[in-house]
Motif scaffolding. Structure first.
Motif, PDB file in Angstrom:
ATOM      1  N   ALA A   1       0.835  -1.201   0.000  1.00  0.00           N
ATOM      2  CA  ALA A   1       0.000   0.000   0.000  1.00  0.00           C
ATOM      3  C   ALA A   1       0.869   1.251   0.000  1.00  0.00           C
ATOM      4  O   ALA A   1       1.702   1.425   0.893  1.00  0.00           O
ATOM      5  CB  ALA A   1      -0.922   0.005   1.212  1.00  0.00           C
ATOM      6  N   PRO A   2       0.733   2.132  -1.008  1.00  0.00           N
ATOM      7  CA  PRO A   2       1.521   3.361  -1.028  1.00  0.00           C
ATOM      8  C   PRO A   2       1.178   4.256   0.159  1.00  0.00           C
ATOM      9  O   PRO A   2       0.055   4.230   0.673  1.00  0.00           O
ATOM     10  CB  PRO A   2       1.105   4.025  -2.350  1.00  0.00           C
ATOM     11  N   ALA A   3       2.148   5.044   0.577  1.00  0.00           N
ATOM     12  CA  ALA A   3       1.921   6.008   1.655  1.00  0.00           C
ATOM     13  C   ALA A   3       1.270   7.253   1.069  1.00  0.00           C
ATOM     14  O   ALA A   3       1.936   8.102   0.481  1.00  0.00           O
ATOM     15  CB  ALA A   3       3.242   6.353   2.333  1.00  0.00           C
ATOM     16  N   LEU A   4      -0.038   7.338   1.208  1.00  0.00           N
ATOM     17  CA  LEU A   4      -0.793   8.461   0.672  1.00  0.00           C
ATOM     18  C   LEU A   4      -1.086   9.428   1.808  1.00  0.00           C
ATOM     19  O   LEU A   4      -1.857   9.133   2.716  1.00  0.00           O
ATOM     20  CB  LEU A   4      -2.102   7.969   0.044  1.00  0.00           C
ATOM     21  N   GLY A   5      -0.443  10.590   1.768  1.00  0.00           N
ATOM     22  CA  GLY A   5      -0.656  11.551   2.824  1.00  0.00           C
ATOM     23  C   GLY A   5       0.005  12.868   2.509  1.00  0.00           C
ATOM     24  O   GLY A   5       0.946  12.945   1.710  1.00  0.00           O
TER      25      GLY A   5
END
Length: 637
Positions: free
Chosen positions: A362-366
């Motif tokens: 899961a990509p770090a989306l933030g």
């Protein structure tokens, strides 16, 4: 890059029935065997008698007359010649091989041993026994570059594209030697599949058909030729290939019909086998118009919804200029990819598609993101009432400011909406009055966010239905299928992580452009697909070329009739781009076209590899600036 309409094969002139075109076979001691067929309007290469004045006048008053012309038919007993040409399309040397077509238009011939398929070899169907130069001076011939052994039918489409190739080489002082066989195949197939998907382009003669193709697709053909003109085969970056998440937005306009939809799923690219497999779901809202004809305002609009699976497979060809063609047995599309190969953008005739490579975790989306959005809606079912304005729907662009943190998404969307109110007075014939409308407003955004291990994005607005999207592996870009087709609304959002300490120099180099536009005008609506290349010099100057393919519906009055007429048309333009641009420290981009009136704003990624722009114009019917439009552009380097 360039816009096509699911119309690409890697094969140029071949049987047209192979879903996975194979590479050209090497020459053998016996020589390569070439097979194909010849099709032409009315089954003849000869010029037809000029229509009578009455028939020509009739055709000018009845746009659908072209659709009534005879289709392509086999050409029997004609000569098929193989020979070499120079960069001007003139024959060099004699006939390498020849034969005649059978009753069904098919042919087979064997090249001399050692003859290699090449971009300067052509197959020509002709009434003559000697090679003829490529060009309009020889209107009784149909040519096609010899790019593979199993050729699709040689038709006016292959002749048109061959002429365009020679013409563009001449105007740009280029050479056929710069084009690989695959590149020439892709150029030819653009025209082949355009004609296959638009039978109305078939005219009464070869030249009529070629002229129709020029009107419909010439900018795209020439843009593709320019994009593939650098010498050498296109190379794929290490990251290109594997499985991608697909997000698409669709808008179609046609006589008495409108459609808005989404496409969500995956596509898998196998670069070793040069194949792809697509599996998506298409969700669509459609609005159909009917007219009873009993009174001027007796018109009903009925909205419906449908969902269907879309699976296809075929071949892929990587071309120079970071272009990739996807080819199936009945069409294909051309897209462009970024330097890392994890983003592919595909502008189609009636859609804009993004493919983002799946991730292993899961990509770090933030953080803070800037978003660009194009959205369109279709109103619910209704019946026109006299003296009451109605609208079939609205379209809008938005620039979003978004903060993603801890599974929550908050922010605001600065929206710009356009529409058209139509009023039927209830008296007389075709009394409709039209007014273009516009609205700007800022709306808050609030939603929950989740990202899967393969990079699939799920955004669930408060009190709304979940939306599906995709995120790049570094979390720097996301695409989201916005809206809900089940309520008549569909769109796409592109989000890029906000940058810092950026300048004009942060956005520099040559970019492939993919754009999509919704347009309203007096008595007409249209959908435009746009593509090309643009170079940013890092000092605030932009220059390039933009090809546009338009599908327009024009509404008009019919004398003595209570119902309006609606006619479909298709055309294209090829326009030079000249503009200035500026980039803010956070990556906000403003573009000012030279002499233009459009407002163009967007943002660039920190590395300058992706630029997203929205464009809008609001007009007033009855003035020179009488059209309104909403656009979304994606530029990838």
């Amino acid at each position: 890059m360039i816009i096509l309409s699911l119309t690409f094969f890697a094969a140029a002139c071949g049987s047209g029935n192979n879903s996975t075109p194979s590479a050209s076979p090497p020459p053998t001691a016996q020589g390569t065997t070439i097979t194909g067929s010849v099709l032409a309007p009315n089954g003849t290469l000869a010029r037809l008698e000029q229509p009578s004045l009455f028939k020509r006048l009739l055709a000018s008053f009845i746009p659908s007359a072209r659709a009534q012309t005879a289709g392509l038919a086999p050409v029997a007993g004609t000569n098929v010649l193989v020979f070499a040409i120079d960069d001007a399309g003139k024959p060099t040397g004699g006939v390498i091989a020849s034969t005649t077509t059978a009753a069904d238009g098919s042919f087979s011939l064997t090249l001399p041993a050692g003859t290699t398929l090449a971009s300067n070899l052509i197959v020509q169907a002709s009434g003559a026994t000697t090679p003829q130069p490529v060009g309009p001076a020889n209107q009784n011939t149909q040519s096609c570059p010899l790019g593979r052994a199993n050729l699709p039918p040689i038709t006016p489409a292959t002749e048109y594209a061959t002429r365009a190739l020679i013409s563009e080489i001449q105007s740009k002082a280029g050479t056929l030697g710069n084009f690989t066989v695959d590149e020439v195949n892709a150029i030819i197939q653009q025209a082949i599949n355009l004609l296959n998907s638009n039978p109305n382009l078939v005219g009464g003669t070869i030249e009529d058909t070629i002229n129709n193709l020029i009107a419909a697709d010439d900018p795209q053909i020439r843009q593709l030729i320019d994009d593939t003109s650098p010498a050498g085969e296109g190379s794929a970056p290490q990251g290109l290939g594997g499985t991608y998440n697909v997000i698409g937005f669709e808008a179609r306009t046609a006589s008495f019909f409108e459609r808005r939809g989404q496409e969500i799923g995956t596509v898998t690219l196998d670069l070793s086998a040069k194949t792809f497999a697509l599996n998506t779901t298409q969700n669509r809202a459609e609005l159909n118009e009917t007219c009873s004809g009993s009174a001027p305002c007796d018109r009903a609009f009925v909205r419906s919804f449908n969902s269907s699976s879309n699976s296809s497979s075929g071949a892929i060809t990587v071309l120079s200029g970071n272009l990739i063609s996807f080819q199936t047995s009945d069409g294909g599309v051309l897209g462009s990819f970024n330097s890392t190969g994890d983003i592919i953008v595909i502008p189609d005739e009636e859609s804009l598609i993004l493919a983002i490579k799946q991730t292993g975790a899961a990509p770090a989306l933030g953080g803070t993101y800037q978003g660009g959005e194009l959205d369109s809606s279709l109103n619910s079912s209704f019946t026109v009432a006299a003296d009451s304005p109605y609208s079939v729907g609205d379209s809008r662009t938005a620039l979003d400011s978004i903060v993603i943190s801890g599974g929550s998404l908050t922010g605001a969307a600065n929206e710009s909406t356009m529409g058209k109110d139509i009023t039927c007075s209830g008296a007389g014939t075709c009394p409709d009055a039209e007014t273009l409308t516009a609205l700007g407003q800022s709306n808050p955004i609030g939603a929950s966010v989740a990202v899967s291990g393969t990079g699939v994005l799920t955004v669930t607005p408060a009190g709304g239905s979940a939306l599906t999207g995709a995120v790049t592996g570094n979390g720097g870009l996301f695409a989201l299928a916005a809206g809900d087709p089940n309520t008549g609304d569909a769109g796409v959002v592109l989000g890029v992580k906000q940058g810092s300490n950026m300048t004009n120099a942060s956005a520099s180099g040559t970019y492939n452009v993919a754009g999509f536009e919704l347009d309203l005008n007096s008595g007409s609506t249209s959908v435009r697909s746009q593509g090309g290349t643009i170079t940013l010099d890092g000092n605030g100057n932009a220059n390039g070329n933009l090809a546009t393919l338009e599908k327009r519906v024009t509404t008009g009055c019919v004398s003595g009739s209570l119902c309006p007429s609606e006619s479909d048309s298709e055309g294209g333009t090829n326009d030079a781009i000249s503009a200035s641009y500026s980039v803010s420290p956070t990556g906000a981009v403003t573009v000012t076209p030279a002499g233009g009136t459009d407002t163009i704003q967007g943002f660039a990624s920190q590395d300058g590899g992706v630029i997203v722009l929205t464009s809008r114009r609001d007009g007033t019917i009855g003035t020179q600036n009488g059209s309104s439009h909403r656009d979304l552009f994606v530029l990838i380097k």
